[in-house]
Design a protein around this motif. Sequence first.
Motif, mmCIF file in Angstrom:
data_model
loop_
_atom_site.group_PDB
_atom_site.id
_atom_site.type_symbol
_atom_site.label_atom_id
_atom_site.label_comp_id
_atom_site.label_asym_id
_atom_site.label_seq_id
_atom_site.Cartn_x
_atom_site.Cartn_y
_atom_site.Cartn_z
ATOM 1 N N GLU A 179 0.327 -3.721 -41.696
ATOM 2 C CA GLU A 179 0.358 -2.665 -41.470
ATOM 3 C C GLU A 179 -0.877 -2.112 -42.499
ATOM 4 O O GLU A 179 -1.644 -2.765 -43.001
ATOM 5 N N LYS A 180 -1.307 -1.262 -40.856
ATOM 6 C CA LYS A 180 -3.256 0.000 -41.649
ATOM 7 C C LYS A 180 -2.277 0.881 -42.087
ATOM 8 O O LYS A 180 -1.218 2.142 -42.441
ATOM 9 N N THR A 181 -3.020 1.496 -43.016
ATOM 10 C CA THR A 181 -2.725 2.421 -43.737
ATOM 11 C C THR A 181 -3.892 3.530 -43.946
ATOM 12 O O THR A 181 -4.865 2.926 -43.728
ATOM 13 N N GLY A 182 -3.066 4.816 -44.321
ATOM 14 C CA GLY A 182 -3.754 5.769 -44.545
ATOM 15 C C GLY A 182 -4.444 6.800 -45.345
ATOM 16 O O GLY A 182 -4.526 5.305 -46.373
ATOM 17 N N LYS A 183 -4.020 7.536 -46.028
ATOM 18 C CA LYS A 183 -4.534 8.125 -47.269
ATOM 19 C C LYS A 183 -3.587 8.070 -48.208
ATOM 20 O O LYS A 183 -2.275 8.051 -47.374
ATOM 21 N N SER A 184 -3.456 7.806 -49.870
ATOM 22 C CA SER A 184 -2.528 7.833 -50.169
ATOM 23 C C SER A 184 -1.642 9.031 -51.062
ATOM 24 O O SER A 184 -2.580 9.882 -50.528
ATOM 25 N N THR A 185 -0.302 8.728 -51.593
ATOM 26 C CA THR A 185 -0.443 9.655 -51.403
ATOM 27 C C THR A 185 -0.505 10.841 -53.328
ATOM 28 O O THR A 185 -0.551 9.214 -54.108
ATOM 29 N N ASN A 227 5.656 6.691 -42.487
ATOM 30 C CA ASN A 227 5.053 8.227 -43.712
ATOM 31 C C ASN A 227 5.637 8.417 -45.320
ATOM 32 O O ASN A 227 7.180 8.615 -44.742
ATOM 33 N N LYS A 228 4.903 7.976 -45.908
ATOM 34 C CA LYS A 228 6.174 7.673 -47.269
ATOM 35 C C LYS A 228 5.328 9.111 -48.606
ATOM 36 O O LYS A 228 5.630 8.670 -49.698
ATOM 37 N N GLY A 229 4.706 10.179 -47.669
ATOM 38 C CA GLY A 229 4.097 10.868 -48.090
ATOM 39 C C GLY A 229 4.396 12.475 -47.539
ATOM 40 O O GLY A 229 5.678 12.307 -46.359
ATOM 41 N N GLY A 230 3.863 13.213 -47.910
ATOM 42 C CA GLY A 230 4.132 15.041 -46.974
ATOM 43 C C GLY A 230 3.874 14.833 -46.123
ATOM 44 O O GLY A 230 3.414 13.977 -45.466
ATOM 45 N N ALA A 231 4.609 15.380 -45.164
ATOM 46 C CA ALA A 231 4.010 15.609 -43.736
ATOM 47 C C ALA A 231 2.266 15.961 -42.989
ATOM 48 O O ALA A 231 1.933 16.101 -43.686
ATOM 49 N N ASP A 232 2.963 14.554 -41.862
ATOM 50 C CA ASP A 232 0.860 15.135 -40.936
ATOM 51 C C ASP A 232 1.424 15.402 -39.236
ATOM 52 O O ASP A 232 2.685 15.429 -38.976
ATOM 53 N N LYS A 233 0.127 15.161 -38.929
ATOM 54 C CA LYS A 233 0.548 14.891 -36.872
ATOM 55 C C LYS A 233 -0.635 14.412 -36.837
ATOM 56 O O LYS A 233 -1.730 13.537 -36.892
ATOM 57 N N LEU A 234 0.047 13.535 -36.275
ATOM 58 C CA LEU A 234 -1.186 12.806 -35.025
ATOM 59 C C LEU A 234 -1.566 13.748 -33.773
ATOM 60 O O LEU A 234 -0.509 13.951 -33.643
ATOM 61 N N THR A 235 -2.790 14.044 -34.174
ATOM 62 C CA THR A 235 -3.689 14.945 -33.050
ATOM 63 C C THR A 235 -4.194 13.503 -31.769
ATOM 64 O O THR A 235 -4.179 14.091 -31.069
ATOM 65 N N SER A 236 -4.929 12.622 -32.109
ATOM 66 C CA SER A 236 -5.324 11.884 -30.757
ATOM 67 C C SER A 236 -5.677 10.335 -31.174
ATOM 68 O O SER A 236 -5.304 10.112 -32.673
ATOM 69 N N GLU A 284 -3.598 15.143 -38.528
ATOM 70 C CA GLU A 284 -4.839 16.525 -39.331
ATOM 71 C C GLU A 284 -5.114 16.052 -40.361
ATOM 72 O O GLU A 284 -6.035 17.127 -40.838
ATOM 73 N N LYS A 285 -4.248 15.924 -41.340
ATOM 74 C CA LYS A 285 -4.588 15.117 -43.108
ATOM 75 C C LYS A 285 -5.174 14.377 -43.189
ATOM 76 O O LYS A 285 -6.189 14.581 -43.870
ATOM 77 N N SER A 286 -4.307 13.313 -42.459
ATOM 78 C CA SER A 286 -5.298 12.345 -42.635
ATOM 79 C C SER A 286 -6.582 11.371 -42.514
ATOM 80 O O SER A 286 -6.683 12.046 -41.068
ATOM 81 N N ALA A 287 -6.632 10.496 -43.225
ATOM 82 C CA ALA A 287 -8.513 9.236 -42.431
ATOM 83 C C ALA A 287 -7.409 8.741 -41.602
ATOM 84 O O ALA A 287 -6.625 8.709 -40.851
ATOM 85 N N PRO A 288 -8.690 8.630 -40.504
ATOM 86 C CA PRO A 288 -8.219 7.879 -39.197
ATOM 87 C C PRO A 288 -7.917 6.457 -39.676
ATOM 88 O O PRO A 288 -8.038 5.601 -40.462
ATOM 89 N N ILE A 289 -6.419 5.924 -38.678
ATOM 90 C CA ILE A 289 -6.236 4.329 -39.534
ATOM 91 C C ILE A 289 -7.226 3.974 -38.116
ATOM 92 O O ILE A 289 -6.088 4.126 -36.912
ATOM 93 N N LYS A 290 -7.176 2.481 -38.206
ATOM 94 C CA LYS A 290 -7.438 1.577 -36.777
ATOM 95 C C LYS A 290 -5.937 0.630 -36.976
ATOM 96 O O LYS A 290 -5.850 0.088 -37.979
ATOM 97 N N ALA A 291 -5.809 0.686 -36.159
ATOM 98 C CA ALA A 291 -4.620 -0.581 -35.768
ATOM 99 C C ALA A 291 -5.270 -1.955 -34.439
ATOM 100 O O ALA A 291 -5.936 -1.547 -33.290
ATOM 101 N N GLU A 292 -4.409 -2.663 -33.969
ATOM 102 C CA GLU A 292 -4.443 -3.514 -32.592
ATOM 103 C C GLU A 292 -2.848 -3.241 -32.371
ATOM 104 O O GLU A 292 -2.007 -3.544 -32.670
ATOM 105 N N LEU A 293 -3.055 -3.365 -30.550
ATOM 106 C CA LEU A 293 -2.389 -3.739 -30.041
ATOM 107 C C LEU A 293 -2.119 -4.223 -29.883
ATOM 108 O O LEU A 293 -3.084 -5.015 -28.561
ATOM 109 N N GLU A 294 -0.982 -5.358 -29.789
ATOM 110 C CA GLU A 294 -0.929 -6.796 -28.809
ATOM 111 C C GLU A 294 -0.415 -7.224 -27.640
ATOM 112 O O GLU A 294 0.583 -6.142 -28.046
ATOM 113 N N VAL A 295 -0.934 -7.298 -26.910
ATOM 114 C CA VAL A 295 -0.217 -7.348 -25.366
ATOM 115 C C VAL A 295 0.201 -8.543 -24.873
ATOM 116 O O VAL A 295 0.303 -9.263 -25.163
#
Length: 171
Positions: free
Chosen positions: A35-41, A77-86, A150-161
């Motif tokens: 798992e790749k993570t963003g902002k902590s609670t 998400n193990k914390g408060g609500a957020d939005k994926l914006t792009s 919207e609220k959290s720092a960007p998260i980098k991830a990999e998609l396996e083909v």
Amino acid sequence: MNRRITLAAVIAVTSALALAGCTSSDGSDGPDKGEKTGKSTEKTAQGAAEPQLSVSGGFMPEPVMKDMGGGFLTVTNKGGADKLTSVTSDIAGKTEIHETVDQKMKKADSFDIPANGTLKLERGGNHIMFLGLKKKPAKGDKIAVELHFEKSAPIKAELEVKEATHNPKGH
């Protein structure tokens, strides 16, 4: 003498609280493997929990067309609500988030990520769309993406083909 005892008690309590903050609410030391993570609670001044996001299960079916493809993953998400914006990626001229309405795809402005919930980008539903692929990825390749919120720092991830027909359980 009482001042020394009081000072020692304050230091002990402060140290215990600081150490307790080093693990997640489920008692683990961090995200699950893969798992790749963003902002902590954390609590805001109003008392609402900050989002605590992680990304897992990312894949891209091998595109059948040379210039576009789709991507799928789960945001937990193990914390408060957020939005994926792009979502951004170097593999395509344009990367968008799409929703499926009445079996038709259309660009979405954002996707809600509920507090203590998940956002699933999956076949037949919400997904990542790669338009103007710079090269057609092959099975086994890894596609780098960056998710923006919207609220959290960007998260980098990999998609396996995966093979073009790949559709894991739960997606």
